[in-house]
Design an enzyme around this catalytic site. Sequence first.
Site, PDB file in Angstrom:
ATOM      1  N   GLY A 387      17.484 -37.076   6.468  1.00 41.47           N
ATOM      2  CA  GLY A 387      18.877 -36.681   6.661  1.00 41.47           C
ATOM      3  C   GLY A 387      19.358 -35.784   5.538  1.00 41.47           C
ATOM      4  N   LYS A 388      20.297 -34.923   5.889  1.00 39.32           N
ATOM      5  CA  LYS A 388      20.847 -34.010   4.889  1.00 39.32           C
ATOM      6  C   LYS A 388      22.354 -34.028   5.045  1.00 39.32           C
ATOM      7  CE  LYS A 388      19.198 -29.855   2.870  1.00 39.32           C
ATOM      8  NZ  LYS A 388      18.234 -28.914   2.717  1.00 39.32           N
ATOM      9  N   ARG A 390      26.480 -33.562   3.072  1.00 41.57           N
ATOM     10  CA  ARG A 390      27.225 -32.597   2.267  1.00 41.57           C
ATOM     11  C   ARG A 390      26.790 -32.649   0.805  1.00 41.57           C
ATOM     12  NH1 ARG A 390      33.437 -33.515   3.369  1.00 41.57           N
ATOM     13  NH2 ARG A 390      32.416 -34.981   4.751  1.00 41.57           N
ATOM     14  N   PHE A 391      26.579 -33.892   0.307  1.00 37.53           N
ATOM     15  CA  PHE A 391      26.322 -34.046  -1.128  1.00 37.53           C
ATOM     16  C   PHE A 391      24.887 -34.436  -1.459  1.00 37.53           C
ATOM     17  CE2 PHE A 391      30.685 -35.727  -0.279  1.00 37.53           C
ATOM     18  CZ  PHE A 391      31.365 -34.608  -0.718  1.00 37.53           C
ATOM     19  N   ALA A 392      24.191 -34.956  -0.454  1.00 35.79           N
ATOM     20  CA  ALA A 392      22.884 -35.537  -0.784  1.00 35.79           C
ATOM     21  C   ALA A 392      21.904 -35.430   0.365  1.00 35.79           C
ATOM     22  CB  ALA A 392      23.091 -37.005  -1.162  1.00 35.79           C
ATOM     23  N   GLU A 393      20.645 -35.701   0.033  1.00 39.56           N
ATOM     24  CA  GLU A 393      19.589 -35.761   1.055  1.00 39.56           C
ATOM     25  C   GLU A 393      19.079 -37.191   1.142  1.00 39.56           C
ATOM     26  OE1 GLU A 393      16.753 -32.998  -0.497  1.00 39.56           O
ATOM     27  OE2 GLU A 393      17.548 -31.344   0.707  1.00 39.56           O
ATOM     28  N   ASP A 515      35.672 -41.219   6.175  1.00 35.51           N
ATOM     29  CA  ASP A 515      34.797 -40.200   6.780  1.00 35.51           C
ATOM     30  C   ASP A 515      33.954 -40.835   7.884  1.00 35.51           C
ATOM     31  OD1 ASP A 515      33.811 -37.661   7.165  1.00 35.51           O
ATOM     32  OD2 ASP A 515      32.300 -37.798   5.575  1.00 35.51           O
TER      33      ASP A 515
END
Length: 703
Positions: A387-388, A390-393, A515
């Site tokens: 998964g990717k 906004r802030f991290a993978e 969110d």
Amino acid sequence: MGGCLWLHTLLWSLTASSIPLIPRSLDDLSTQLLQSKWEMNGNRLCKLCDATSTSCNGEHGCDSKCMVTTSCEYPEEVCAAIWRKNNGTITIETRCHDPKLELYGHKLDDFNSDRCVMKKKESPGETLYMCSCLEEECNSQLLFSDVTDTHHTVSQERTLHKPSTGEISTKQSMPDGRIILHALCKFCDEEQTTCRTETECKSNCTITSICEKPGEVCAAIWRKNDANITLETICHDPRLELYGHMLYDYNSSKCVMREKKMIGETIYMCSCKEEECNNVIFFTEETETNIDWKNDFPKVVLISLLPPIGIAIAVIFSFYCYRVHRKNKISKKWEKDTKCTRHPNMDCSDACAIMMDDDRSDISSTCANNLNHNTELLPIELDILVGKGRFAEVYKAKLKQNTSEQFETVAVKIFPYEEYASWKMEKDIFSDINLKHENVLQFLTAEERKTDVGKQYWLITAFHCNGNLQEYLAKHIISWEDLWKLGGSLSRGVAHLHSDHTPCGRPKTPIVHRDLKSSNILVKNDLTCCLCDFGLSIWLDPSLSVDDLANSGQVGTARYMAPEVLESRINLENVESFKQTDVYSMALVLWEITSRCNAIGDVKDYEPPFGTKVREHPCVESMKDNVLRDRGRPEISNSWLSHQGIQLVCETITECWDHDPEARLTSQCVAERFNEMEHLDRLSERSCSEEKIPEDCSEDTTI
Ligand code: ADE
């Protein structure tokens, strides 16, 4: 023959001195015997030096420093020494002397002594000391005493000059007026004794001696070997070794024997300070080891270092065990936690009642979010990117087990260095012990890692092979039962976040997610949801001011933003407003779930809420047009309402996305509604029971 000699000696003594004819005591007699012994051996050996200047002021016993030894000319001659101080010059003279004759106008009456004990003589214009003695070269060492021109034997001296108290010894007046003390001790050669170690014994030594040097103390040595048992009494300087041992008990008034370790014999020694204190000896059980400091030093150092080294090893070993144990504990707890699930209807204890999850042992977020305070990094091997954001993978990864090739599959969310704030926020939320819930992603630990590409921040959590809800819905058509499970678990997760108490009744600070969307919800193996991605979450702390809340900003994903968020008109006076925005977002997710349930009739391809109406990543303005201006909501077609359960879900959805935040249901209410829907399937016209068996992602399970 011996008897004749003894008689001869006695007669010689009578003529040569003014000693009383008949020995007054055994001491006297033994002295006379000593004398006779010497005279048997012919002319005496004495030091013979003219008056020679000396530094000896009489403070200590002096060495005459005379290098010449002579055999005296006549058998009756004894050794003598003369110490003079004249106009500041001190001299010592040594010689042989016939005690029947005067020497420098003085008779020397102390010749029966075995040592040369100086006596002051009257001599105008000078200080004069003289001594005479019998032992071989006994005028080499000069002892000073305060006895002035008195005739006595050693034992007589004790009698005549016995100190008034039990204090040690005999006073010695120095030529310069000072007084030095000499001990009075029993002084016999080694003699056989009947004394045994379990008793206290008298020495039977008849000789009392003024110790030669000031500072000397009385000592006794008891020895037992194969041949015999002996006792020796002597004067001894405690600064020196005695038969390889130091005597430390010399300040004692009694001679208390202590065993000294010696090979081949048993030896006891004692020392003491009182007058003749070595006449009576006492035995104790104490044993002293004979430490030869020169030879035994390495041994002694080694032995004394053993305890601290032992303790250090024990501490290091315990610490090592602790670390290994801790690591195991984390893995085991993780294993246990990931195998347990909290049954929704179970009573809960504080520790959270646990049950075995489905028999496929995948890792599911269950009853506890762990916080690992361990500073050591977990043995993790990253696998594939799953998964990717906004802030991290997010990576699928292997958490290695200590002993074998075994591992647990975990998810690692990696934040780059610049996203520290997001990592910190999510880590802090995850670290809230009250967040633990079966419908909240199970947290293992947070780590800071230094890698080749720089510093990274990691969050390690349970891994869910079904991926996120959006991915799952895109790939799967679901049954009513799945809908009920997914929707119900989602609402329970949100209700738990919003709640001010845990399922166990413990007070908790409500959290708002801010969110919520299908890609921030994971699908567990049992097709229940768990919430993840808490990077924008906040605690609704009652202490937060309106300003604090206002500054928290317009956050989230535009597609899922409630109308009041889109127009930045949240009621900051009421913290419930934030929960209401979450409920709006949850309604959109419930719609997504419902849209993929075969109980609604024809199931279209997956589409996000407001699917084709907006771009893939719509901006706030575009969403405003839809949600605020047009009051648009995702479509609920009539066909959906033919299923009783879906109908109820749709009613719930509609109430949750109401334009008026206050009119929306609470997440707790939604959860209750889902609970009540449990049996609606059977009442429904259309059954979803032909649904597929949930997929097993066994490749991700523990190997
Ligand atoms: N995607 C994001 N988080 C995940 C997780 N914990 N498991 C599986 N997929 C994920």
